[in-house]
Scaffold this motif. Sequence first.
Motif, PDB file in Angstrom:
ATOM      1  N   VAL A 137       0.868  -1.178   0.000  1.00  0.00           N
ATOM      2  CA  VAL A 137       0.000   0.000   0.000  1.00  0.00           C
ATOM      3  C   VAL A 137       0.902   1.224   0.000  1.00  0.00           C
ATOM      4  O   VAL A 137       1.741   1.380   0.880  1.00  0.00           O
ATOM      5  CB  VAL A 137      -0.925   0.013   1.230  1.00  0.00           C
ATOM      6  CG1 VAL A 137      -1.796   1.263   1.239  1.00  0.00           C
ATOM      7  CG2 VAL A 137      -1.800  -1.223   1.252  1.00  0.00           C
ATOM      8  N   TYR A 138       0.743   2.064  -1.033  1.00  0.00           N
ATOM      9  CA  TYR A 138       1.649   3.190  -1.184  1.00  0.00           C
ATOM     10  C   TYR A 138       0.866   4.494  -1.134  1.00  0.00           C
ATOM     11  O   TYR A 138       0.124   4.802  -2.060  1.00  0.00           O
ATOM     12  CB  TYR A 138       2.432   3.055  -2.490  1.00  0.00           C
ATOM     13  CG  TYR A 138       3.108   1.710  -2.603  1.00  0.00           C
ATOM     14  CD1 TYR A 138       4.095   1.352  -1.698  1.00  0.00           C
ATOM     15  CD2 TYR A 138       2.733   0.800  -3.579  1.00  0.00           C
ATOM     16  CE1 TYR A 138       4.702   0.118  -1.773  1.00  0.00           C
ATOM     17  CE2 TYR A 138       3.344  -0.440  -3.669  1.00  0.00           C
ATOM     18  CZ  TYR A 138       4.332  -0.774  -2.760  1.00  0.00           C
ATOM     19  OH  TYR A 138       4.930  -1.992  -2.833  1.00  0.00           O
ATOM     20  N   PRO A 139       1.007   5.246  -0.056  1.00  0.00           N
ATOM     21  CA  PRO A 139       0.130   6.398   0.166  1.00  0.00           C
ATOM     22  C   PRO A 139       0.234   7.538  -0.855  1.00  0.00           C
ATOM     23  O   PRO A 139      -0.712   8.291  -1.003  1.00  0.00           O
ATOM     24  CB  PRO A 139       0.511   6.883   1.559  1.00  0.00           C
ATOM     25  CG  PRO A 139       1.808   6.256   1.873  1.00  0.00           C
ATOM     26  CD  PRO A 139       1.886   5.002   1.092  1.00  0.00           C
ATOM     27  N   ARG A 141       0.546   7.105  -4.092  1.00  0.00           N
ATOM     28  CA  ARG A 141      -0.021   6.712  -5.388  1.00  0.00           C
ATOM     29  C   ARG A 141      -1.402   7.338  -5.510  1.00  0.00           C
ATOM     30  O   ARG A 141      -2.113   7.492  -4.519  1.00  0.00           O
ATOM     31  CB  ARG A 141      -0.157   5.181  -5.455  1.00  0.00           C
ATOM     32  CG  ARG A 141       1.161   4.431  -5.549  1.00  0.00           C
ATOM     33  CD  ARG A 141       1.590   4.262  -6.980  1.00  0.00           C
ATOM     34  NE  ARG A 141       2.784   3.449  -7.052  1.00  0.00           N
ATOM     35  CZ  ARG A 141       2.808   2.189  -7.513  1.00  0.00           C
ATOM     36  NH1 ARG A 141       1.707   1.608  -7.903  1.00  0.00           N
ATOM     37  NH2 ARG A 141       3.951   1.536  -7.578  1.00  0.00           N
ATOM     38  N   ASP A 143      -4.071   6.068  -6.619  1.00  0.00           N
ATOM     39  CA  ASP A 143      -5.197   5.198  -6.281  1.00  0.00           C
ATOM     40  C   ASP A 143      -5.365   5.028  -4.764  1.00  0.00           C
ATOM     41  O   ASP A 143      -6.296   4.365  -4.334  1.00  0.00           O
ATOM     42  CB  ASP A 143      -5.070   3.839  -6.972  1.00  0.00           C
ATOM     43  CG  ASP A 143      -3.725   3.176  -6.725  1.00  0.00           C
ATOM     44  OD1 ASP A 143      -3.022   3.609  -5.795  1.00  0.00           O
ATOM     45  OD2 ASP A 143      -3.377   2.231  -7.460  1.00  0.00           O
ATOM     46  N   TYR A 144      -4.500   5.618  -3.986  1.00  0.00           N
ATOM     47  CA  TYR A 144      -4.660   5.524  -2.541  1.00  0.00           C
ATOM     48  C   TYR A 144      -5.546   6.671  -2.054  1.00  0.00           C
ATOM     49  O   TYR A 144      -5.274   7.840  -2.312  1.00  0.00           O
ATOM     50  CB  TYR A 144      -3.293   5.603  -1.842  1.00  0.00           C
ATOM     51  CG  TYR A 144      -3.383   5.552  -0.336  1.00  0.00           C
ATOM     52  CD1 TYR A 144      -3.492   4.339   0.332  1.00  0.00           C
ATOM     53  CD2 TYR A 144      -3.402   6.724   0.423  1.00  0.00           C
ATOM     54  CE1 TYR A 144      -3.609   4.291   1.712  1.00  0.00           C
ATOM     55  CE2 TYR A 144      -3.510   6.686   1.803  1.00  0.00           C
ATOM     56  CZ  TYR A 144      -3.615   5.469   2.432  1.00  0.00           C
ATOM     57  OH  TYR A 144      -3.738   5.420   3.792  1.00  0.00           O
ATOM     58  N   GLN A 145      -6.641   6.300  -1.399  1.00  0.00           N
ATOM     59  CA  GLN A 145      -7.556   7.311  -0.897  1.00  0.00           C
ATOM     60  C   GLN A 145      -7.341   7.508   0.598  1.00  0.00           C
ATOM     61  O   GLN A 145      -7.273   6.549   1.359  1.00  0.00           O
ATOM     62  CB  GLN A 145      -9.019   6.865  -1.131  1.00  0.00           C
ATOM     63  CG  GLN A 145      -9.403   6.821  -2.589  1.00  0.00           C
ATOM     64  CD  GLN A 145      -9.379   8.177  -3.255  1.00  0.00           C
ATOM     65  OE1 GLN A 145      -9.774   9.179  -2.652  1.00  0.00           O
ATOM     66  NE2 GLN A 145      -8.902   8.246  -4.488  1.00  0.00           N
TER      67      GLN A 145
ATOM     68  N   LYS B  45      -0.005  14.814  -0.382  1.00  0.00           N
ATOM     69  CA  LYS B  45      -1.246  14.097  -0.666  1.00  0.00           C
ATOM     70  C   LYS B  45      -2.445  15.036  -0.571  1.00  0.00           C
ATOM     71  O   LYS B  45      -3.333  15.011  -1.416  1.00  0.00           O
ATOM     72  CB  LYS B  45      -1.394  12.939   0.328  1.00  0.00           C
ATOM     73  CG  LYS B  45      -2.478  11.953  -0.023  1.00  0.00           C
ATOM     74  CD  LYS B  45      -2.086  11.054  -1.178  1.00  0.00           C
ATOM     75  CE  LYS B  45      -3.221  10.179  -1.633  1.00  0.00           C
ATOM     76  NZ  LYS B  45      -2.867   9.445  -2.852  1.00  0.00           N
TER      77      LYS B  45
END
Lengths: 151, 49
Positions: A137-139, A141, A143-145, B45
Amino acid sequence: MSLESEIEEKLREEFKEKILEVKIPGEHRIFVSVPSPQVKELVNYLRQNFGLTHITTISAIDIGDDIEVLYHFFCRGVTIRLRTLVPKTEPVIDTITPIILGAILYEREIQDLLGLKVKDHPDPRRLVLPEDWPEGVYPLRRDYQVGFKGG
Amino acid sequence: MTISIPIGPQHPALKESTNLTVKVDGEKIVGIDMRLGYNHRGIEKAAEQ
């Protein structure tokens, strides 16, 4: 001749079509774009021929099908930016730590956050993520929500 | 012989939470192992979303 023009000339001479792009966007700055298998060779060339030893940072971003990796170097007054694209289907890049030791933590950071496997890294342990973070799991990326945690 | 001395994550001399494991041989520091990320705010992010 300025150092940046000298670097540009020598890189064109040495790497020819292996380099995708070289440009000088301004004084004391040079921008180089190469395919990812050439990164190590190019950094090594700069180290051997221009005395490159300082890395400012490595930044990486998920741009869809690829991960864009930017290496920021500083060499004798010239800022060198090295750009490469690594496909997400095979997210592997060679380490530059044996050439530029300062890259050791930056490479671990991008390996953690973007899942870009750094091949032959001397110390590939986690740096930023906690021990109990799930594998794969790569935060950073796309596709990471991020889950809503309230507040 | 080296001895490992842990410093942090909480320590008054640190600007933010960091865990440093300092390896010492007598008075001399011969190695260091660091754990970062305790205070990662995820600004990259947040800006992307």
